[in-house]
Design a protein around this motif. Structure first.
Motif, mmCIF file in Angstrom:
data_model
loop_
_atom_site.group_PDB
_atom_site.id
_atom_site.type_symbol
_atom_site.label_atom_id
_atom_site.label_comp_id
_atom_site.label_asym_id
_atom_site.label_seq_id
_atom_site.Cartn_x
_atom_site.Cartn_y
_atom_site.Cartn_z
ATOM 1 N N ARG A 1 0.989 -1.190 0.137
ATOM 2 C CA ARG A 1 -0.007 0.076 -0.068
ATOM 3 C C ARG A 1 0.913 1.296 0.062
ATOM 4 N N ASP A 2 0.412 2.161 -0.662
ATOM 5 C CA ASP A 2 1.177 3.757 -0.362
ATOM 6 C C ASP A 2 0.618 4.373 0.698
ATOM 7 N N GLN A 3 1.099 5.477 0.813
ATOM 8 C CA GLN A 3 0.777 6.323 2.037
ATOM 9 C C GLN A 3 -0.860 6.703 2.086
ATOM 10 N N SER A 4 -1.335 6.526 0.799
ATOM 11 C CA SER A 4 -2.870 6.898 0.616
ATOM 12 C C SER A 4 -3.837 5.849 0.873
ATOM 13 N N GLY A 5 -3.172 4.533 0.985
ATOM 14 C CA GLY A 5 -3.960 3.171 1.353
ATOM 15 C C GLY A 5 -4.086 2.795 -0.134
ATOM 16 N N ARG A 6 -3.690 3.240 -1.111
ATOM 17 C CA ARG A 6 -3.900 2.478 -2.345
ATOM 18 C C ARG A 6 -2.884 1.156 -2.586
ATOM 19 N N ILE A 7 -3.755 0.232 -3.227
ATOM 20 C CA ILE A 7 -2.584 -1.353 -3.286
ATOM 21 C C ILE A 7 -2.080 -1.367 -4.579
ATOM 22 N N LEU A 8 -0.825 -1.660 -4.290
ATOM 23 C CA LEU A 8 -0.188 -1.896 -5.938
ATOM 24 C C LEU A 8 -0.707 -3.228 -6.579
ATOM 25 N N VAL A 9 -0.949 -3.014 -7.822
ATOM 26 C CA VAL A 9 -1.482 -4.018 -8.745
ATOM 27 C C VAL A 9 -0.456 -4.441 -9.854
ATOM 28 N N HIS A 10 -0.019 -5.274 -10.213
ATOM 29 C CA HIS A 10 0.906 -5.544 -11.398
ATOM 30 C C HIS A 10 0.468 -6.692 -12.260
ATOM 31 N N ARG A 11 1.147 -6.699 -13.511
ATOM 32 C CA ARG A 11 0.904 -7.712 -14.377
ATOM 33 C C ARG A 11 2.342 -8.626 -14.627
ATOM 34 N N ARG A 12 2.252 -9.844 -14.787
ATOM 35 C CA ARG A 12 3.244 -10.600 -14.898
ATOM 36 C C ARG A 12 3.680 -10.642 -16.335
ATOM 37 N N VAL B 1 -9.408 -1.935 -7.420
ATOM 38 C CA VAL B 1 -9.090 -3.341 -7.561
ATOM 39 C C VAL B 1 -10.168 -4.346 -7.742
ATOM 40 N N ARG B 2 -11.270 -4.228 -6.892
ATOM 41 C CA ARG B 2 -12.471 -4.973 -7.228
ATOM 42 C C ARG B 2 -12.920 -4.830 -8.765
ATOM 43 N N GLU B 3 -13.085 -3.707 -9.268
ATOM 44 C CA GLU B 3 -13.177 -3.378 -10.566
ATOM 45 C C GLU B 3 -12.550 -4.253 -11.424
ATOM 46 N N ALA B 4 -11.011 -3.845 -11.353
ATOM 47 C CA ALA B 4 -10.181 -4.579 -12.297
ATOM 48 C C ALA B 4 -10.411 -6.042 -12.199
ATOM 49 N N MET B 5 -10.626 -6.701 -10.912
ATOM 50 C CA MET B 5 -10.844 -8.252 -10.877
ATOM 51 C C MET B 5 -12.080 -8.658 -11.569
ATOM 52 N N LEU B 6 -12.939 -7.829 -12.191
ATOM 53 C CA LEU B 6 -14.091 -8.113 -13.067
ATOM 54 C C LEU B 6 -13.705 -7.898 -14.587
ATOM 55 N N ARG B 7 -12.676 -7.283 -14.944
ATOM 56 C CA ARG B 7 -12.297 -6.912 -16.333
ATOM 57 C C ARG B 7 -10.995 -7.608 -16.692
ATOM 58 N N TRP B 8 -10.203 -7.927 -15.842
ATOM 59 C CA TRP B 8 -8.498 -8.184 -16.117
ATOM 60 C C TRP B 8 -8.473 -9.692 -15.800
ATOM 61 N N THR B 9 -7.482 -10.466 -16.350
ATOM 62 C CA THR B 9 -7.308 -12.031 -15.911
ATOM 63 C C THR B 9 -6.374 -11.761 -14.397
ATOM 64 N N TYR C 1 -2.728 -10.555 -14.088
ATOM 65 C CA TYR C 1 -2.501 -9.723 -12.918
ATOM 66 C C TYR C 1 -2.541 -10.035 -11.474
ATOM 67 N N ASN C 2 -2.018 -9.508 -10.599
ATOM 68 C CA ASN C 2 -1.844 -9.739 -9.188
ATOM 69 C C ASN C 2 -2.013 -8.689 -8.299
ATOM 70 N N TRP C 3 -2.381 -8.592 -7.033
ATOM 71 C CA TRP C 3 -2.382 -7.490 -6.261
ATOM 72 C C TRP C 3 -1.463 -7.867 -5.049
ATOM 73 N N MET C 4 -0.750 -8.781 -5.103
ATOM 74 C CA MET C 4 0.332 -9.098 -4.070
ATOM 75 C C MET C 4 1.575 -9.389 -4.763
ATOM 76 N N VAL C 5 2.683 -9.238 -4.068
ATOM 77 C CA VAL C 5 3.899 -9.697 -4.554
ATOM 78 C C VAL C 5 4.289 -10.695 -3.521
ATOM 79 N N ARG D 1 -7.269 -14.030 -6.464
ATOM 80 C CA ARG D 1 -8.720 -13.866 -6.378
ATOM 81 C C ARG D 1 -9.189 -14.534 -4.958
ATOM 82 N N GLU D 2 -8.910 -15.594 -4.664
ATOM 83 C CA GLU D 2 -9.252 -15.961 -3.533
ATOM 84 C C GLU D 2 -8.719 -15.357 -2.474
ATOM 85 N N ALA D 3 -7.311 -15.111 -2.326
ATOM 86 C CA ALA D 3 -6.788 -14.358 -1.185
ATOM 87 C C ALA D 3 -7.460 -13.148 -0.982
ATOM 88 N N PHE D 4 -7.832 -12.372 -2.209
ATOM 89 C CA PHE D 4 -8.614 -11.283 -2.095
ATOM 90 C C PHE D 4 -9.752 -11.272 -1.148
#
Length: 165
Positions: free
Chosen positions: A38-49, A138-146, A60-64, A152-155
């Motif tokens: 998370r950044d200082q604003s609370g946003r989550i880092l999302v990345h693509r492999r 992130v919730r919206e991205a999970m509906l549109r991105w792979t 895509y993933n929301w964890m490293v 997804r389960e961890a989220f």
């Protein structure tokens, strides 16, 4: 011999040290440590492999994170993975762990959080793209991105525990 991990049982007790590829091939449980950045604003880092990786190319993933080495704690593995994948050093805080049945193999997943206060220098062999998103984004991205199915389960698990943090 490849990466050495601890084979564990359904209670996360160590049974022995094995090669990670063998653990995956034989579907032996082992340990994986991840970090929600998370950044200082609370946003989550999302990345693509990258498309060239052997596991989950282009997803895509929301964890490293990655496998905990033999003899390495979840927290130490999470901190190591944070530095390896994002080129940053930050304190990691254990949030929870659970037995993930996994797409390619079952494993105990240790989920941690870190607040990133510096510029990310992502390892291009692990991360092709990244951005900071709000939880709603992130919730919206999970509906549109792979996304990686296990992430997804961890989220879902993470959001269920959000009220406990």
């Amino acid at each position: 011999m490849g990466e050495r991990v601890e084979r564990v049982d359904k209670h996360d007790r160590i049974l022995g040290v094995v090669d990670r590829d063998e653990a995956i091939r034989k579907k032996w449980m082992h340990r994986v440590a991840t970090v929600v950045c998370r950044d200082q604003s609370g946003r989550i880092l999302v990345h693509r492999r990258p498309g060239s990786v052997s596991r989950f190319p282009g997803q895509y993933n929301w964890m490293v994170g990655g496998a905990a080495d033999a003899g390495e704690s979840y927290v130490d593995a999470a901190a190591r993975e944070l530095t390896e994948e994002l080129g940053v050093h930050a304190p990691v805080r254990f949030v929870f762990k659970y037995l993930c049945h996994g797409v390619i193999s079952p494993y105990w997943l240790g989920v941690h959080e870190a607040v990133i206060r510096q510029e990310v220098d992502a390892d291009a062999t692990e991360i092709a793209w990244h951005a900071w998103l709000t939880e709603a984004e992130v919730r919206e991205a999970m509906l549109r991105w792979t996304f990686v199915a296990d992430s997804r389960e961890a989220f879902s698990q993470y959001l269920a525990l959000a009220g406990l943090r």
